[in-house]
Design a protein around this motif. Structure first.
Motif, PDB file in Angstrom:
ATOM      1  N   THR A   1      16.699  10.763  -3.829  1.00 30.08           N
ATOM      2  CA  THR A   1      16.106  11.228  -2.576  1.00 30.08           C
ATOM      3  C   THR A   1      16.652  10.445  -1.391  1.00 30.08           C
ATOM      4  O   THR A   1      16.967  11.028  -0.344  1.00 30.08           O
ATOM      5  CB  THR A   1      14.571  11.097  -2.634  1.00 30.08           C
ATOM      6  OG1 THR A   1      14.104  11.797  -3.779  1.00 30.08           O
ATOM      7  CG2 THR A   1      13.926  11.662  -1.396  1.00 30.08           C
TER       8      THR A   1
ATOM      9  N   LEU B   1      18.783  12.047   1.714  1.00 30.25           N
ATOM     10  CA  LEU B   1      18.361  11.899   3.109  1.00 30.25           C
ATOM     11  C   LEU B   1      19.463  11.287   3.968  1.00 30.25           C
ATOM     12  O   LEU B   1      19.656  11.693   5.119  1.00 30.25           O
ATOM     13  CB  LEU B   1      17.088  11.048   3.183  1.00 30.25           C
ATOM     14  CG  LEU B   1      15.819  11.717   2.660  1.00 30.25           C
ATOM     15  CD1 LEU B   1      14.672  10.723   2.631  1.00 30.25           C
ATOM     16  CD2 LEU B   1      15.465  12.928   3.482  1.00 30.25           C
TER      17      LEU B   1
ATOM     18  N   ASN C   1      21.878  13.977   4.684  1.00 33.37           N
ATOM     19  CA  ASN C   1      21.299  14.879   5.680  1.00 33.37           C
ATOM     20  C   ASN C   1      21.401  14.288   7.082  1.00 33.37           C
ATOM     21  O   ASN C   1      21.672  14.997   8.053  1.00 33.37           O
ATOM     22  CB  ASN C   1      19.841  15.170   5.315  1.00 33.37           C
ATOM     23  CG  ASN C   1      19.329  16.436   5.919  1.00 33.37           C
ATOM     24  OD1 ASN C   1      20.069  17.196   6.524  1.00 33.37           O
ATOM     25  ND2 ASN C   1      18.054  16.667   5.769  1.00 33.37           N
ATOM     26  N   ILE C   2      21.197  12.985   7.214  1.00 33.22           N
ATOM     27  CA  ILE C   2      21.337  12.316   8.511  1.00 33.22           C
ATOM     28  C   ILE C   2      22.773  12.407   9.006  1.00 33.22           C
ATOM     29  O   ILE C   2      23.017  12.681  10.186  1.00 33.22           O
ATOM     30  CB  ILE C   2      20.864  10.848   8.408  1.00 33.22           C
ATOM     31  CG1 ILE C   2      19.337  10.795   8.289  1.00 33.22           C
ATOM     32  CG2 ILE C   2      21.327  10.026   9.604  1.00 33.22           C
ATOM     33  CD1 ILE C   2      18.791   9.424   7.983  1.00 33.22           C
TER      34      ILE C   2
ATOM     35  N   ILE D   1      16.493  18.441  12.898  1.00 31.55           N
ATOM     36  CA  ILE D   1      16.727  18.087  11.492  1.00 31.55           C
ATOM     37  C   ILE D   1      16.891  16.576  11.351  1.00 31.55           C
ATOM     38  O   ILE D   1      16.366  15.958  10.427  1.00 31.55           O
ATOM     39  CB  ILE D   1      17.953  18.839  10.945  1.00 31.55           C
ATOM     40  CG1 ILE D   1      17.640  20.326  10.833  1.00 31.55           C
ATOM     41  CG2 ILE D   1      18.395  18.284   9.597  1.00 31.55           C
ATOM     42  CD1 ILE D   1      18.835  21.194  10.535  1.00 31.55           C
TER      43      ILE D   1
ATOM     44  N   ASP E   1      13.397  14.903  11.733  1.00 29.57           N
ATOM     45  CA  ASP E   1      12.551  15.148  10.564  1.00 29.57           C
ATOM     46  C   ASP E   1      13.053  14.366   9.346  1.00 29.57           C
ATOM     47  O   ASP E   1      12.247  13.857   8.554  1.00 29.57           O
ATOM     48  CB  ASP E   1      12.500  16.633  10.240  1.00 29.57           C
ATOM     49  CG  ASP E   1      11.687  17.412  11.256  1.00 29.57           C
ATOM     50  OD1 ASP E   1      10.919  16.774  12.010  1.00 29.57           O
ATOM     51  OD2 ASP E   1      11.827  18.649  11.311  1.00 29.57           O
ATOM     52  N   THR E   2      14.356  14.254   9.215  1.00 29.94           N
ATOM     53  CA  THR E   2      14.910  13.468   8.113  1.00 29.94           C
ATOM     54  C   THR E   2      14.562  11.994   8.264  1.00 29.94           C
ATOM     55  O   THR E   2      14.239  11.327   7.280  1.00 29.94           O
ATOM     56  CB  THR E   2      16.437  13.654   8.045  1.00 29.94           C
ATOM     57  OG1 THR E   2      16.734  15.041   7.914  1.00 29.94           O
ATOM     58  CG2 THR E   2      17.031  12.917   6.869  1.00 29.94           C
TER      59      THR E   2
ATOM     60  N   PHE F   1      12.486   9.761   5.662  1.00 30.17           N
ATOM     61  CA  PHE F   1      13.091   8.507   5.214  1.00 30.17           C
ATOM     62  C   PHE F   1      12.132   7.339   5.438  1.00 30.17           C
ATOM     63  O   PHE F   1      12.023   6.452   4.593  1.00 30.17           O
ATOM     64  CB  PHE F   1      14.415   8.282   5.958  1.00 30.17           C
ATOM     65  CG  PHE F   1      15.291   7.242   5.324  1.00 30.17           C
ATOM     66  CD1 PHE F   1      15.880   7.474   4.108  1.00 30.17           C
ATOM     67  CD2 PHE F   1      15.527   6.041   5.963  1.00 30.17           C
ATOM     68  CE1 PHE F   1      16.689   6.529   3.519  1.00 30.17           C
ATOM     69  CE2 PHE F   1      16.340   5.080   5.393  1.00 30.17           C
ATOM     70  CZ  PHE F   1      16.916   5.326   4.157  1.00 30.17           C
TER      71      PHE F   1
END
Length: 138
Positions: free
Chosen positions: A11, A15, A18-19, A41, A44-45, A49
């Motif tokens: 996870t 993340l 995604n960042i 996004i 929210d990430t 985190f």
């Protein structure tokens, strides 16, 4: 216990990826709408985190418990057991505040994008640059 650590690590890596993707979208897209979506996004990430950082991997039991103690702990051993089993509520409280602030910021940005579109007829960043060049010529 090993599966919990693998899930936690997976996870965290997802993340971070995604960042990186959201940061790439913020700096490379020409459309202001795509930039705002990438920023949403990204924020929210970061919130997820921060919650992940506040999560404690339990050492004693198979799942963490909420930070509520119904009995008054009598010994130091009871307090240590309670602290190893509970999840830290401070990051969660900060994230709730951050989500509310992000909602206000993105509502404001949506209004700015609407006004930008009404004025320029496009959400492309280069339209503004072209209009500045035309203004400088005249």
């Amino acid at each position: 216990m090993d599966m919990l650590i693998v899930a936690f690590t997976t996870t965290a890596i997802a993340l971070i990826i995604n960042i990186v993707i959201a940061t790439y979208g913020i700096f490379t897209d020409r459309s202001l709408l795509k930039k705002v979506i990438s920023l949403l996004i990204f924020s929210d990430t970061l919130s997820v985190f921060a919650i992940l950082i506040g999560f404690r991997i339990p050492k004693v039991v198979s799942s963490p418990s909420p930070p509520i103690h119904l009995d008054i702990p009598g010994t130091v051993k009871d307090i240590e057991k309670f602290l190893t089993r509970t999840v830290d509520p401070i990051p969660q409280a900060f994230i709730i505040t951050a989500i509310v602030i992000n909602l206000a910021i993105f509502s404001f940005l949506a209004g700015l994008l609407l006004q930008y579109y009404k004025h320029f007829g496009s959400l492309d960043v280069h339209v503004l640059e072209e209009e500045e060049v035309v203004d400088e010529v005249y």
